[in-house]
Scaffold this active site. Structure first.
Site, PDB file in Angstrom:
ATOM      1  N   GLU A  70       0.717  -1.060   0.028  1.00 26.37           N
ATOM      2  CA  GLU A  70       0.288   0.213  -0.414  1.00 26.37           C
ATOM      3  C   GLU A  70       1.339   1.204   0.106  1.00 26.37           C
ATOM      4  O   GLU A  70       0.590   2.202  -1.058  1.00 26.37           O
ATOM      5  CB  GLU A  70      -1.277  -0.380   0.932  1.00 26.37           C
ATOM      6  CG  GLU A  70      -2.146  -1.012   1.161  1.00 26.37           C
ATOM      7  CD  GLU A  70      -2.518  -1.539   0.172  1.00 26.37           C
ATOM      8  OE1 GLU A  70      -3.650  -1.130  -0.631  1.00 26.37           O
ATOM      9  OE2 GLU A  70      -3.033  -2.151  -0.366  1.00 26.37           O
ATOM     10  N   HIS A  73       2.157   2.387  -3.608  1.00 24.81           N
ATOM     11  CA  HIS A  73       1.028   2.832  -4.317  1.00 24.81           C
ATOM     12  C   HIS A  73       1.466   4.177  -4.256  1.00 24.81           C
ATOM     13  O   HIS A  73       1.342   4.844  -4.720  1.00 24.81           O
ATOM     14  CB  HIS A  73      -0.811   2.517  -3.888  1.00 24.81           C
ATOM     15  CG  HIS A  73      -1.177   1.224  -4.503  1.00 24.81           C
ATOM     16  ND1 HIS A  73      -0.533   1.093  -5.399  1.00 24.81           N
ATOM     17  CD2 HIS A  73      -1.537  -0.042  -3.391  1.00 24.81           C
ATOM     18  CE1 HIS A  73      -0.917  -0.289  -5.785  1.00 24.81           C
ATOM     19  NE2 HIS A  73      -1.344  -0.794  -4.637  1.00 24.81           N
TER      20      HIS A  73
END
Length: 164
Positions: A70, A73
């Site tokens: 995550e 990203h």
């Protein structure tokens, strides 16, 4: 918020800062994610959401892989903007070159699905039983009609429900 998640988020950002020789804005971090996803990045909001249940059940891998996934990203977005694919080449390079981790799109944690009510609809066919979701059943109650693809008869609610 578990301190271990915040510490891992910070460690991932520091690794990226060392690799790219620049600073990255730190995100807001939340444990308000439920369902089958382990984590979700919201790059435009600079927000990370994690699934507390999957964290508790898979701590070691979750901290190593999911948190880095995550954060990657957000790093990709801060470096390159919105013109990249979520799991595209840029994100993959961050996972592999910055974090030294496999660029896996999805986790493989065991996720318990909750049972949901299915409303049983029938037609004239011998094996013509169709379990409808609550959403589809409510559409029928508001007047929508569904036909059997074989016999073309209107599917009728049997009055029965089943947990699936």
């Amino acid at each position: 918020m578990p301190e271990s998640i915040l510490a891992r988020v910070e460690a991932c950002f520091r690794q990226a800062e060392t690799f790219f020789e620049r600073r990255f804005a730190r995100p807001q971090v939340s444990l308000q994610l439920r369902g089958q996803k382990a984590g979700v990045a919201h790059p435009t909001e600079n927000l990370l959401r994690f699934n507390a249940q999957l964290y508790r059940e898979n701590r070691e891998d979750f901290l190593r892989q999911t948190v880095a996934h995550e954060v990657a990203h957000l790093v990709a977005y801060q470096l390159l903007g919105s013109g990249i694919r979520p799991h595209g080449e840029e994100w993959q390079k961050i996972m592999e070159e910055v974090y030294g981790l496999p660029a896996k799109r999805c986790h493989d944690y065991a996720v318990q699905r909750r049972l949901a009510a299915r409303y049983l609809y029938r037609c004239q066919c011998p094996d013509g039983e169709f379990p409808f979701t609550a959403q589809r059943h409510s559409l029928v109650l508001r007047g929508r009609r569904y036909l059997c693809r074989r016999c073309r008869a209107v599917l009728e609610f049997s009055g029965e429900q089943r947990l699936q």
